[in-house]
Design an enzyme around this catalytic site. Structure first.
Site, short mmCIF file in Angstrom:
data_model
loop_
_atom_site.label_atom_id
_atom_site.label_comp_id
_atom_site.label_asym_id
_atom_site.label_seq_id
_atom_site.Cartn_x
_atom_site.Cartn_y
_atom_site.Cartn_z
N PHE A 133 1.05 -1.19 -0.06
CA PHE A 133 0.04 0.03 0.11
C PHE A 133 0.89 1.12 -0.15
CE2 PHE A 133 -2.97 3.27 1.94
CZ PHE A 133 -4.01 2.96 0.75
N ASP A 203 2.00 -5.04 8.80
CA ASP A 203 0.78 -4.50 8.49
C ASP A 203 -0.47 -5.34 8.30
OD1 ASP A 203 -1.33 -2.90 7.62
OD2 ASP A 203 0.01 -1.58 6.44
N TYR A 228 -10.70 0.68 10.53
CA TYR A 228 -12.23 0.99 9.67
C TYR A 228 -12.25 -0.15 8.89
CZ TYR A 228 -8.76 3.43 7.04
OH TYR A 228 -7.71 4.11 6.12
N LYS A 229 -11.49 -1.11 8.46
CA LYS A 229 -12.00 -2.17 7.63
C LYS A 229 -12.54 -3.19 8.15
CE LYS A 229 -7.68 -0.77 5.02
NZ LYS A 229 -8.29 0.23 4.05
N ARG A 395 -12.19 -5.07 -7.20
CA ARG A 395 -11.78 -5.79 -5.98
C ARG A 395 -13.00 -5.96 -4.79
NH1 ARG A 395 -8.13 -2.95 -1.30
NH2 ARG A 395 -9.84 -1.67 -1.20
#
Length: 436
Positions: A133, A203, A228-229, A395
């Site tokens: 990312f 991560d 928040y995922k 995705r």
């Protein structure tokens, strides 16, 4: 069961037999929406609104500053950290909630580089993936400049073993790759890193709450993750950090602040780090966001009565495998291709698809057409200089607590219709917003 023969009725039967189906009642999902984007932003838990209102109206409105003690505000970073720890193989007191994912990565990567510089100044290389990312790479680039180090990016995970040598300082990887869903073997890579004298920073943004993680069993050195995922903490929810106990009292994190002090309310002008993970707190915690995050974490812990992360993972694998089978059987002739690993053990809780020529650039419009139909996934652009190796991708994230097998069937039927009718070519679907 042959994918070409799977019916919607078959999927309804699978949902009826699903031991986890009642977990969906915890969430406030909009009617008519198939939400396959929990890997980007989790769904609102029903408990969150009432909890945040309680914090605002009662704890803040009535309790005022007394709530730091009376309502336990001061303990939230540790309390929620310990709850997250149950999802990632951490013991109590090893995980803390604070700041954002980017800031926590800055803290732990800087701490790892400092430890290595003190032990062996010749170790100056950070190894990561080019497809990691971007914020992880930006943080690593910044710290490499500050520490006189060098960031080495690989295009293929097969290149990593050759880089685990006497120059290695830190291996920094996202456990589940955000683009492809590829899941690294954390334990094996960490062991190989240690054998070479390096430290491993992980991560967990796309794995905490999505796949089983055991940081202690893997003997990782540092880890951070997103709130928040899959943890359903709400947009901009705080992140978390974990530090292996062997480093917790040695690590020097660069963003020292008053709540990371050993005695913050002595208001000393001289900084003395708190013991262990507490030193990774910097400033005053965001209480409203933390309260929402705790509700999100509790939705994952509710699965413990059904087998916890192992049960969630089992359903996730079943959902993603059904999605892949149906996508290839019903949309393969329309140009749909699998861009995620086929083997379940190499895949997180998401499936990425690409489109073959002549539709290779149509991914964004296809996703927008799906969203207009109530099937919410997302689009990630490929590298404009490496389109052959890094295609545009569609995705789809699968959160087993609120996604069912019928959702998978219906999503594929919508995808087939969007492609077969060429609905994606409507001009409105080509218009890009600021967030894609």
């Amino acid at each position: 069961m042959n994918a070409t023969n799977i019916s919607r009725q078959d999927c309804l039967a699978l949902d009826q037999a699903d031991a986890l189906r009642e977990l969906k009642d915890q969430f406030d999902l909009p009617a008519g929406v198939i939400y396959l984007d929990g890997n980007s932003l989790g769904v609102l838990p029903r408990a969150t609104l009432g909890r945040v209102q309680q914090v605002i109206s009662q704890e803040w409105g009535q309790g005022l500053i007394k709530s730091w003690n009376d309502a336990g505000w001061i303990d939230l970073p540790e309390r929620i950290g310990n709850k997250i720890g149950r999802l990632i193989g951490a013991k109590p007191g090893e995980t803390i909630v604070a700041d954002s994912t980017s800031l926590n990565l800055y803290k732990v990567l800087s701490a790892a580089l400092t430890l290595q510089r003190q032990a062996d100044p010749a170790r100056t290389v950070i190894v990561s993936e080019r497809s990691n990312f971007p914020t992880d790479l930006y943080i690593a680039q910044s710290l490499a400049q500050q520490h006189g180090a060098r960031l080495h990016l690989v295009d293929d995970v097969a290149e990593i073993p050759a880089l685990l040598n006497q120059e290695l300082a830190v291996l920094m990887l996202t456990h589940v790759n955000y683009r492809t869903g590829y899941q690294h073997d954390m334990a094996a890579l960490t062991a190989a890193t240690h054998a070479a004298g390096g430290l491993a920073v992980w991560d967990l943004a796309h794995s905490a709450g999505a796949v089983p993680v055991d940081l202690n069993a893997a003997d990782a050195d540092f880890a951070i993750g997103c709130g928040y995922k899959y943890l359903n903490g709400g947009p901009g929810a705080p992140s978390f950090a974990w530090v292996n106990p062997r480093w917790a009292d040695q690590a020097q994190q660069p963003l020292v602040g008053w709540l990371g002090h050993a005695a913050p309310f002595q208001f000393s002008t001289d900084y003395q780090p708190a013991a262990g993970i507490k030193r990774f707190v910097c400033g005053t915690p965001a209480l409203l966001s933390m309260s929402a995050l705790e509700c999100g974490v509790d939705t994952l812990l509710a699965a413990e009565q059904f087998g916890g992360m192992a049960a969630l993972r089992s359903k996730s694998v079943a959902l993603t495998e059904l999605f892949i089978e149906l996508a290839e059987a019903r949309c393969g002739e329309l140009g749909v291709r699998l861009a995620s690993p086929r083997e379940a053990q190499l895949r997180g809780s998401q499936v990425c698809l690409s489109l073959a020529a002549p539709l290779e650039h149509a991914g964004y419009a296809v996703v927008q057409a799906l969203i207009a139909r109530g099937v919410i996934g997302d689009f990630r652009a490929g590298d404009p200089q490496r389109l052959d190796a890094v295609p545009h991708i569609l995705r789809f994230g699968f959160t087993p607590a609120y996604i069912g097998f019928t959702d998978v069937f219906d999503a594929i039927e919508h995808l087939r219709e969007v492609l077969s009718t060429q609905q994606w070519q409507e001009p409105r679907f080509a218009q890009k917003g600021k967030v894609t």
